[in-house]
Design a protein around this motif. Structure first.
Motif, PDB file in Angstrom:
ATOM      1  N   UNK A  25      58.831  51.876 -22.397  1.00  0.00           N
ATOM      2  CA  UNK A  25      57.581  52.442 -22.892  1.00  0.00           C
ATOM      3  C   UNK A  25      57.199  51.442 -24.339  1.00  0.00           C
ATOM      4  N   UNK A  26      56.037  51.057 -24.410  1.00  0.00           N
ATOM      5  CA  UNK A  26      55.405  50.475 -25.598  1.00  0.00           C
ATOM      6  C   UNK A  26      55.187  51.434 -26.757  1.00  0.00           C
ATOM      7  N   UNK A  27      55.134  51.004 -28.037  1.00  0.00           N
ATOM      8  CA  UNK A  27      54.695  51.909 -29.059  1.00  0.00           C
ATOM      9  C   UNK A  27      53.607  52.659 -28.932  1.00  0.00           C
ATOM     10  N   UNK A  28      52.642  52.072 -28.261  1.00  0.00           N
ATOM     11  CA  UNK A  28      51.303  53.018 -28.215  1.00  0.00           C
ATOM     12  C   UNK A  28      51.430  53.980 -27.178  1.00  0.00           C
ATOM     13  N   UNK A  29      52.212  53.917 -26.142  1.00  0.00           N
ATOM     14  CA  UNK A  29      52.559  54.792 -25.169  1.00  0.00           C
ATOM     15  C   UNK A  29      53.497  55.932 -25.901  1.00  0.00           C
ATOM     16  N   UNK A  30      54.266  55.578 -26.549  1.00  0.00           N
ATOM     17  CA  UNK A  30      55.229  56.559 -27.156  1.00  0.00           C
ATOM     18  C   UNK A  30      54.429  57.488 -28.037  1.00  0.00           C
ATOM     19  N   UNK A  31      53.447  57.049 -28.652  1.00  0.00           N
ATOM     20  CA  UNK A  31      52.752  57.948 -29.697  1.00  0.00           C
ATOM     21  C   UNK A  31      51.482  58.569 -29.102  1.00  0.00           C
ATOM     22  N   UNK A  32      51.165  58.192 -27.822  1.00  0.00           N
ATOM     23  CA  UNK A  32      50.061  58.820 -27.288  1.00  0.00           C
ATOM     24  C   UNK A  32      48.682  58.670 -27.934  1.00  0.00           C
ATOM     25  N   UNK A  33      48.659  57.925 -28.640  1.00  0.00           N
ATOM     26  CA  UNK A  33      47.396  57.504 -29.326  1.00  0.00           C
ATOM     27  C   UNK A  33      46.250  57.090 -28.605  1.00  0.00           C
ATOM     28  N   UNK A  34      46.332  56.239 -27.888  1.00  0.00           N
ATOM     29  CA  UNK A  34      45.049  55.815 -26.725  1.00  0.00           C
ATOM     30  C   UNK A  34      44.724  56.926 -26.089  1.00  0.00           C
ATOM     31  N   UNK A  35      45.405  57.641 -25.575  1.00  0.00           N
ATOM     32  CA  UNK A  35      44.811  58.793 -24.513  1.00  0.00           C
ATOM     33  C   UNK A  35      44.311  59.936 -25.534  1.00  0.00           C
ATOM     34  N   UNK A  36      45.007  60.260 -26.373  1.00  0.00           N
ATOM     35  CA  UNK A  36      44.182  61.170 -27.383  1.00  0.00           C
ATOM     36  C   UNK A  36      42.957  60.542 -28.008  1.00  0.00           C
ATOM     37  N   UNK A  37      42.684  59.764 -28.144  1.00  0.00           N
ATOM     38  CA  UNK A  37      41.595  59.248 -28.949  1.00  0.00           C
ATOM     39  C   UNK A  37      40.400  58.976 -27.889  1.00  0.00           C
ATOM     40  N   UNK A  38      40.861  58.626 -26.501  1.00  0.00           N
ATOM     41  CA  UNK A  38      39.975  58.727 -25.571  1.00  0.00           C
ATOM     42  C   UNK A  38      39.411  60.073 -25.057  1.00  0.00           C
ATOM     43  N   UNK A  39      40.312  60.762 -25.132  1.00  0.00           N
ATOM     44  CA  UNK A  39      40.131  62.360 -24.735  1.00  0.00           C
ATOM     45  C   UNK A  39      39.211  62.810 -25.868  1.00  0.00           C
ATOM     46  N   UNK A  40      39.454  62.689 -27.025  1.00  0.00           N
ATOM     47  CA  UNK A  40      38.360  62.906 -28.082  1.00  0.00           C
ATOM     48  C   UNK A  40      37.003  62.392 -28.092  1.00  0.00           C
ATOM     49  N   UNK A  41      36.894  61.360 -27.585  1.00  0.00           N
ATOM     50  CA  UNK A  41      35.705  60.464 -27.607  1.00  0.00           C
ATOM     51  C   UNK A  41      34.766  61.051 -26.402  1.00  0.00           C
ATOM     52  N   UNK A  42      35.715  61.504 -25.345  1.00  0.00           N
ATOM     53  CA  UNK A  42      34.867  61.957 -24.158  1.00  0.00           C
ATOM     54  C   UNK A  42      34.420  63.289 -24.540  1.00  0.00           C
ATOM     55  N   UNK A  43      35.108  64.211 -25.359  1.00  0.00           N
ATOM     56  CA  UNK A  43      34.773  65.686 -25.675  1.00  0.00           C
ATOM     57  C   UNK A  43      33.454  65.260 -26.478  1.00  0.00           C
ATOM     58  N   UNK A  44      33.514  64.373 -27.479  1.00  0.00           N
ATOM     59  CA  UNK A  44      32.430  64.244 -28.480  1.00  0.00           C
ATOM     60  C   UNK A  44      31.060  63.823 -27.666  1.00  0.00           C
ATOM     61  N   UNK A  45      31.291  62.970 -26.697  1.00  0.00           N
ATOM     62  CA  UNK A  45      30.021  62.229 -25.716  1.00  0.00           C
ATOM     63  C   UNK A  45      29.457  63.792 -25.198  1.00  0.00           C
ATOM     64  N   UNK A  46      30.260  64.845 -24.568  1.00  0.00           N
ATOM     65  CA  UNK A  46      29.915  65.748 -23.937  1.00  0.00           C
ATOM     66  C   UNK A  46      29.371  66.728 -24.962  1.00  0.00           C
ATOM     67  N   UNK A  47      29.520  66.898 -25.958  1.00  0.00           N
ATOM     68  CA  UNK A  47      29.187  67.661 -27.132  1.00  0.00           C
ATOM     69  C   UNK A  47      27.583  67.179 -27.436  1.00  0.00           C
ATOM     70  N   UNK A  48      27.735  65.890 -27.700  1.00  0.00           N
ATOM     71  CA  UNK A  48      26.289  65.211 -28.172  1.00  0.00           C
ATOM     72  C   UNK A  48      25.368  65.413 -27.144  1.00  0.00           C
TER      73      UNK A  48
END
Length: 159
Positions: free
Chosen positions: A1-24
């Motif tokens: 696993x790569x470093x970004x996959x191990x820290x789960x940062x891209x999926x967390x950011x994409x989920x937060x962006x999706x939530x923000x998009x729905x809120x707006x």
């Protein structure tokens, strides 16, 4: 696993962006949301909706129930508890205790169908909020409706 996959940062950011998009989107289009402003706007239910139970009374104020136990026998949820007493003058039975446990009740209306005296009805009242389990058991005092109050019963066998 790569470093970004191990820290789960891209999926967390994409989920937060999706939530923000729905809120707006929901904040901009408030009128199109499938929401009812509950106390001000009441939901419209079918004419056959079965809600709160009531026990009707005769003109003299006594309950029409003759404690025949047919409603409790017909109840599939076994939520009815009836204790019968007998009037010594008329030799007629009457309920000393008539309890319905609303937490067990499935609002099927079989009790209404089984009653030979048309003593129990179900109204279209759906506001049955309670705050404790003990208040979920309604008794004679809560079920009996005086004859002068306007009652619009809904029979379970109505089309």
């Amino acid at each position: 696993m790569t470093l970004s996959e191990r820290v789960y940062l891209p999926p967390v950011v994409s989920g937060m962006l999706r939530t923000l998009r729905h809120l707006v989107r929901n904040l901009i289009n408030m009128k199109k949301l499938p929401v009812i402003s509950y106390p001000e706007v009441k939901r419209v239910y079918s004419e056959r909706f079965r809600g709160r139970h009531i026990l009707t009374t005769r003109e003299d104020g006594t309950t029409r129930c003759v404690a025949c136990f047919m409603c409790s026998t017909a109840c599939p949820a076994e939520c009815l508890t009836i204790e019968a007493g007998e009037d010594q003058r008329t030799r007629e039975k009457f309920p000393v205790r008539y309890d319905i446990d609303l937490l067990r009740c499935i609002f099927c209306g079989y009790c209404v169908d089984a009653c030979p005296e048309d003593a129990i009805y179900m109204t279209r009242d759906y506001e049955l909020a309670i705050d404790t389990r003990a208040r979920a058991v309604v008794g004679l005092r809560d079920l009996v409706v005086p004859p002068d109050e306007g009652v619009h019963p809904v029979l379970a066998h109505d089309p």
